[in-house]
Enzyme design. Structure first.
Site, PDB file in Angstrom:
ATOM      1  N   HIS A 165      -5.722   2.025  -4.288  1.00 26.94           N
ATOM      2  CA  HIS A 165      -4.868   1.466  -3.240  1.00 26.94           C
ATOM      3  C   HIS A 165      -4.495   0.036  -3.578  1.00 26.94           C
ATOM      4  O   HIS A 165      -5.109  -0.613  -4.433  1.00 26.94           O
ATOM      5  CB  HIS A 165      -5.552   1.536  -1.871  1.00 26.94           C
ATOM      6  N   CYS A 181       0.815  -1.226   0.000  1.00 22.36           N
ATOM      7  CA  CYS A 181       0.000   0.000   0.000  1.00 22.36           C
ATOM      8  C   CYS A 181       0.846   1.272   0.000  1.00 22.36           C
ATOM      9  O   CYS A 181       0.628   2.184  -0.805  1.00 22.36           O
ATOM     10  CB  CYS A 181      -0.984  -0.010   1.162  1.00 22.36           C
ATOM     11  N   HIS A 233      -2.538   1.259   6.912  1.00 20.90           N
ATOM     12  CA  HIS A 233      -2.944   1.197   5.501  1.00 20.90           C
ATOM     13  C   HIS A 233      -3.079   2.611   4.975  1.00 20.90           C
ATOM     14  O   HIS A 233      -3.399   3.549   5.713  1.00 20.90           O
ATOM     15  CB  HIS A 233      -4.263   0.439   5.338  1.00 20.90           C
TER      16      HIS A 233
END
Length: 365
Positions: free
Chosen positions: A339, A279, A327
């Site tokens: 993402h 990510c 994240h």
């Protein structure tokens, strides 16, 4: 873990759809925010067989798998931080080595100069100034010489002082290098521990998923999409997007274009492209492509980049998710992010509110 298998062909259509959505967003003038992005509600999959008495429900399994991947994500952040710190420490050690070589060369030069001064004093007989004044036939000539002698003595004193400073620098460099080596070793240990935790968590999650029958796996994917849909719907219903009208900066536009161009590439922990990403690998490389280097991990991105209010969000900003900031996704406009979700999934678009938002940060503030 090496590479992550690509999704089956029946899901490639979904990847193509998200790519078309991304292209539509990019085509919008200034990457504006218009109609809010809604995660499409997936068609109903065949109902899974009822679990045996005492067995976990598929929703419980989904949450367990999700939790394992979340823990793997946290360990990935720790691994990436240790990796970036080790790289910085290694580069600093190389710089110190160059300084040591330059310092040693300087000491050699200073010693040569000190030797030349000592030889010159020896040739003069080494008499003290008072004695030479008494023996001189010309006091005025001696006084001129004495002035030169004082200048020479000052030069010698300065030379010795510089020699001492240079030797002190070398001792400090050696101490700094030793400390950096120790930190590198500590970071290597952290990396190895994080790597093992990542691999263990991913292996456990995959083992849970692999025990499912084909129809249960299809249902599991639907449950994931349902959870995202419900979270995004609730987020939009709260009015979170009501005042979000920011336009992308030039750098933000370039970052969004890079990030959306990676749609369909697999998530691999620790990866920074070009074939796969995690990510924060995706977001850091997107902003590097836009000409703005940013921290490597989501936690460091949160800590070091300027925070902005949700209502002031604009395309290119990064949204940090979960309480532990493990994240990150890039806002692309219209209530959507791009993402890299987790192992076993590809870079994709999702609703910006499909996960719990911790903060929004701006790399080009």
């Amino acid at each position: 873990m090496g590479t992550v298998k690509r999704v089956p062909s029946r899901r490639r259509g979904a990847s193509a759809l998200t790519l078309l959505c991304a292209m539509a967003i990019l085509a919008a003038p200034g990457l504006t925010t218009g109609a809010a992005y809604a995660v499409p509600s997936p068609p109903a999959a065949p109902a899974a067989p009822a679990p045996e008495p005492g067995a976990k429900s598929l929703e419980q399994v989904r949450k367990e798998i999700d939790d394992l991947y979340r823990q793997a994500g946290s360990a990935t952040d720790a691994y990436n931080l240790a990796e970036s710190e080790t790289k910085a420490q290694s580069e600093r050690i190389v710089e110190i080595a160059k300084l040591v070589v330059a310092g040693q060369d300087r000491i050699s030069t200073l010693k040569d100069r000190a030797g030349a001064a000592a030889r010159a004093q020896y040739r003069s007989g080494g008499l003290p100034p008072g004695a030479r004044l008494a023996l001189s036939d010309s006091p005025s000539s001696f006084l001129d010489g004495a002035d030169r002698l004082r200048q020479g003595e000052k030069a010698t004193t300065d030379l010795l002082a510089e020699l001492t400073r240079t030797q002190g620098d070398l001792e400090r460099y050696a101490k700094d290098a030793g400390a950096l080596w120790q930190k590198m070793e500590d970071n290597r240990a952290k990396k190895e521990a994080a790597k093992k935790e990542i691999e263990d968590k991913i292996k456990a999650a995959e083992a849970l998923e692999n025990r499912l029958a084909a129809e249960e796996k299809a249902r599991l994917i639907q449950l994931e999409q349902d959870a995202q849909y419900q979270a995004q719907t609730a987020w939009l219903s709260s009015g979170a997007m009501k005042d979000v009208k920011g336009l992308a900066s030039d750098a933000g536009r370039r970052a969004v274009q890079f990030a959306t161009a990676q749609i369909g590439k697999p998530y691999v922990w620790g990866a920074e492209g070009p074939g796969s990403y995690d990510c924060s690998g995706l977001t850091s490389q997107a902003w590097l492509a836009a000409g703005r280097p940013i921290p490597r991990t989501s936690q460091e991105q949160l800590r070091l980049l300027p925070k902005v209010a949700l209502k002031d969000m604009r395309p290119g900003d990064l949204i940090i998710y979960f309480d532990d900031a493990t994240h990150v996704g890039m806002y692309v406009g219209d209530g959507a992010i791009v993402h890299a979700p987790r192992p076993g999934r590809n870079v994709t678009m999702a609703g910006a509110g499909s996960m719990p938002i911790k903060a929004v940060v701006r790399p080009d503030a």
